[in-house]
Write a protein that holds these residues in place. Sequence first.
Motif, PDB file in Angstrom:
ATOM      1  N   VAL A  82      -7.590  33.134  25.520  1.00 52.51           N
ATOM      2  CA  VAL A  82      -7.857  33.109  24.082  1.00 52.51           C
ATOM      3  C   VAL A  82      -7.099  34.251  23.412  1.00 52.51           C
ATOM      4  O   VAL A  82      -6.843  35.290  24.024  1.00 52.51           O
ATOM      5  N   THR A  83      -6.755  34.068  22.151  1.00 51.37           N
ATOM      6  CA  THR A  83      -6.061  35.090  21.361  1.00 51.37           C
ATOM      7  C   THR A  83      -6.619  35.103  19.949  1.00 51.37           C
ATOM      8  O   THR A  83      -6.785  34.051  19.324  1.00 51.37           O
ATOM      9  N   LEU A  84      -6.909  36.295  19.466  1.00 51.40           N
ATOM     10  CA  LEU A  84      -7.275  36.487  18.065  1.00 51.40           C
ATOM     11  C   LEU A  84      -6.096  37.221  17.425  1.00 51.40           C
ATOM     12  O   LEU A  84      -5.935  38.430  17.589  1.00 51.40           O
ATOM     13  N   PRO A  85      -5.216  36.529  16.703  1.00 54.06           N
ATOM     14  CA  PRO A  85      -3.990  37.152  16.192  1.00 54.06           C
ATOM     15  C   PRO A  85      -4.204  38.045  14.982  1.00 54.06           C
ATOM     16  O   PRO A  85      -3.319  38.823  14.625  1.00 54.06           O
ATOM     17  N   ALA A  86      -5.352  37.923  14.326  1.00 62.85           N
ATOM     18  CA  ALA A  86      -5.657  38.778  13.170  1.00 62.85           C
ATOM     19  C   ALA A  86      -7.150  39.076  13.193  1.00 62.85           C
ATOM     20  O   ALA A  86      -7.954  38.305  13.730  1.00 62.85           O
ATOM     21  N   SER A  87      -7.537  40.222  12.638  1.00 62.03           N
ATOM     22  CA  SER A  87      -8.945  40.620  12.674  1.00 62.03           C
ATOM     23  C   SER A  87      -9.824  39.598  11.950  1.00 62.03           C
ATOM     24  O   SER A  87      -9.373  38.847  11.080  1.00 62.03           O
ATOM     25  N   GLU A  88     -11.102  39.609  12.353  1.00 55.79           N
ATOM     26  CA  GLU A  88     -12.049  38.653  11.785  1.00 55.79           C
ATOM     27  C   GLU A  88     -13.354  39.368  11.464  1.00 55.79           C
ATOM     28  O   GLU A  88     -13.792  40.253  12.215  1.00 55.79           O
ATOM     29  N   VAL A  89     -13.977  38.976  10.346  1.00 54.67           N
ATOM     30  CA  VAL A  89     -15.238  39.582   9.919  1.00 54.67           C
ATOM     31  C   VAL A  89     -16.399  38.686  10.342  1.00 54.67           C
ATOM     32  O   VAL A  89     -16.353  37.467  10.151  1.00 54.67           O
ATOM     33  N   VAL A  90     -17.439  39.303  10.925  1.00 53.88           N
ATOM     34  CA  VAL A  90     -18.656  38.572  11.295  1.00 53.88           C
ATOM     35  C   VAL A  90     -19.831  39.218  10.565  1.00 53.88           C
ATOM     36  O   VAL A  90     -19.842  40.426  10.320  1.00 53.88           O
ATOM     37  N   THR A  91     -20.813  38.400  10.201  1.00 57.12           N
ATOM     38  CA  THR A  91     -21.951  38.892   9.426  1.00 57.12           C
ATOM     39  C   THR A  91     -23.249  38.642  10.198  1.00 57.12           C
ATOM     40  O   THR A  91     -23.488  37.545  10.696  1.00 57.12           O
ATOM     41  N   PHE A  92     -24.079  39.682  10.268  1.00 58.47           N
ATOM     42  CA  PHE A  92     -25.334  39.625  11.007  1.00 58.47           C
ATOM     43  C   PHE A  92     -26.485  39.288  10.062  1.00 58.47           C
ATOM     44  O   PHE A  92     -26.495  39.692   8.895  1.00 58.47           O
ATOM     45  N   ALA A  93     -27.461  38.581  10.599  1.00 56.49           N
ATOM     46  CA  ALA A  93     -28.649  38.232   9.826  1.00 56.49           C
ATOM     47  C   ALA A  93     -29.483  39.478   9.564  1.00 56.49           C
ATOM     48  O   ALA A  93     -29.465  40.424  10.352  1.00 56.49           O
ATOM     49  N   PRO A  94     -30.242  39.516   8.441  1.00 48.00           N
ATOM     50  CA  PRO A  94     -31.101  40.673   8.165  1.00 48.00           C
ATOM     51  C   PRO A  94     -32.083  40.927   9.304  1.00 48.00           C
ATOM     52  O   PRO A  94     -32.419  40.024  10.082  1.00 48.00           O
ATOM     53  N   GLY A  95     -32.572  42.156   9.381  1.00 50.16           N
ATOM     54  CA  GLY A  95     -33.519  42.523  10.417  1.00 50.16           C
ATOM     55  C   GLY A  95     -34.879  41.907  10.204  1.00 50.16           C
ATOM     56  O   GLY A  95     -35.278  41.562   9.085  1.00 50.16           O
ATOM     57  N   ASN A  96     -35.614  41.772  11.301  1.00 53.83           N
ATOM     58  CA  ASN A  96     -36.991  41.288  11.249  1.00 53.83           C
ATOM     59  C   ASN A  96     -37.860  42.299  10.498  1.00 53.83           C
ATOM     60  O   ASN A  96     -37.615  43.510  10.564  1.00 53.83           O
TER      61      ASN A  96
END
Length: 395
Positions: A82-96
């Motif tokens: 696998v290759t990720l050629p450019a950075s990627e943003v991921v978003t986390f769900a709010p805390g419990n």
Amino acid sequence: MNLRSSWVAETGQTREDTRLTQTGVTTMANPVQVRSGILPGSYDGQYRLSGFWTFGSAAMSATVSEGRAVIQGDIAQGVYPVTLPASEVVTFAPGNAQYNRVDLLVLRIYDNLYDSSERTEATVEIIQGVPEQDPKAPLVPARCLPLYEVLVPAGVSAGNGGIPWDSSLKDLRTPVVSLGGILPVEGPVQPGAYPGQYQDAGGALQRWDGGAWVSYPSALGGIIPSSASTTPASYTGQYRDTVGGQLQRWNGSAWVPAVTGPYYADNSDYGDTTSTTYTSTLVARATNPLTLTFVAPPSKAVLVTFGARMKSADTHYGFMALRLTQGTTVVNDLNDEYAAIVASDTTVSVSAMRRLSGLTPGLSYTFTAFFKINTNSAGLKAGFDNTFIRVDPQA
């Protein structure tokens, strides 16, 4: 037939065939499978592992840097590059609202042929953990490479500051290299796949001997550097340089100085004797006899120097000689030919030197000083002051 090939059949080569026959960027785990991991390297050469480096870029979002990796499936599935050629943003769900949770940031392969997901793609994905009093990371699915554990505190959200990125990210990334390459170790140390495989672990080059990683100096008979002085010994006769700069040798059970000594003993009291045979006791001296114990070096040889400020008479000789013993056994007895000798009623400084060999390495030996005057028809004395013995182990 189960034997797979690629670029041979005119038709019918499958994706599985291609994955199973790849021989590129792979660190072997066994004869068929490889380790899942990330290719090492950085833009400026300062870091071992920059691929998929992740950092907080917003309250609940993180940026995953570009990189390349391989993800091993089951033994019959092959390895997925696998290759990720450019950075990627991921978003986390709010805390419990009540409990912390631990999420996993992963690279994941969906392959409908094996997982019935109706998907055939590679993703950068968050696997959400379960909020609880003592949270743990979720289980890692098949065909999945963990990158980071992310602690999501209770109650965090974009509106109240979000995830404390400096303390919440736990790096799980591990590198892989091409077949035969030297693996830079990051994270847990895994067993080797074959004797002769090499890895760079914390600044020490190591070789897999079939059962353990052996540091490079051990494997080649070199001296273990002080930076790796806590490395366990591999064989009797191995050498290491300690942090304090002392060269040591492994004797089979402990590290001992490789070159012991020099050893030294002296007595500054004046004493004399009228004895015409060798005696270890000098009259008027508070402490008798003068002895020196030493440990025989691996070379089996020592250089012994001894002497004193001596006087007797112009026509009568005063002698100082040494006897060497090992326990109760006399190894080298008194001999006038090797004595320090004086014939003078004026005090003079006299010394003698001799090399002794054939000793047993590791055993303790003792030199004892003896004294005499050769004749004594007129009641003459031989006097001795500042007597000394010195032993220098030979290389």
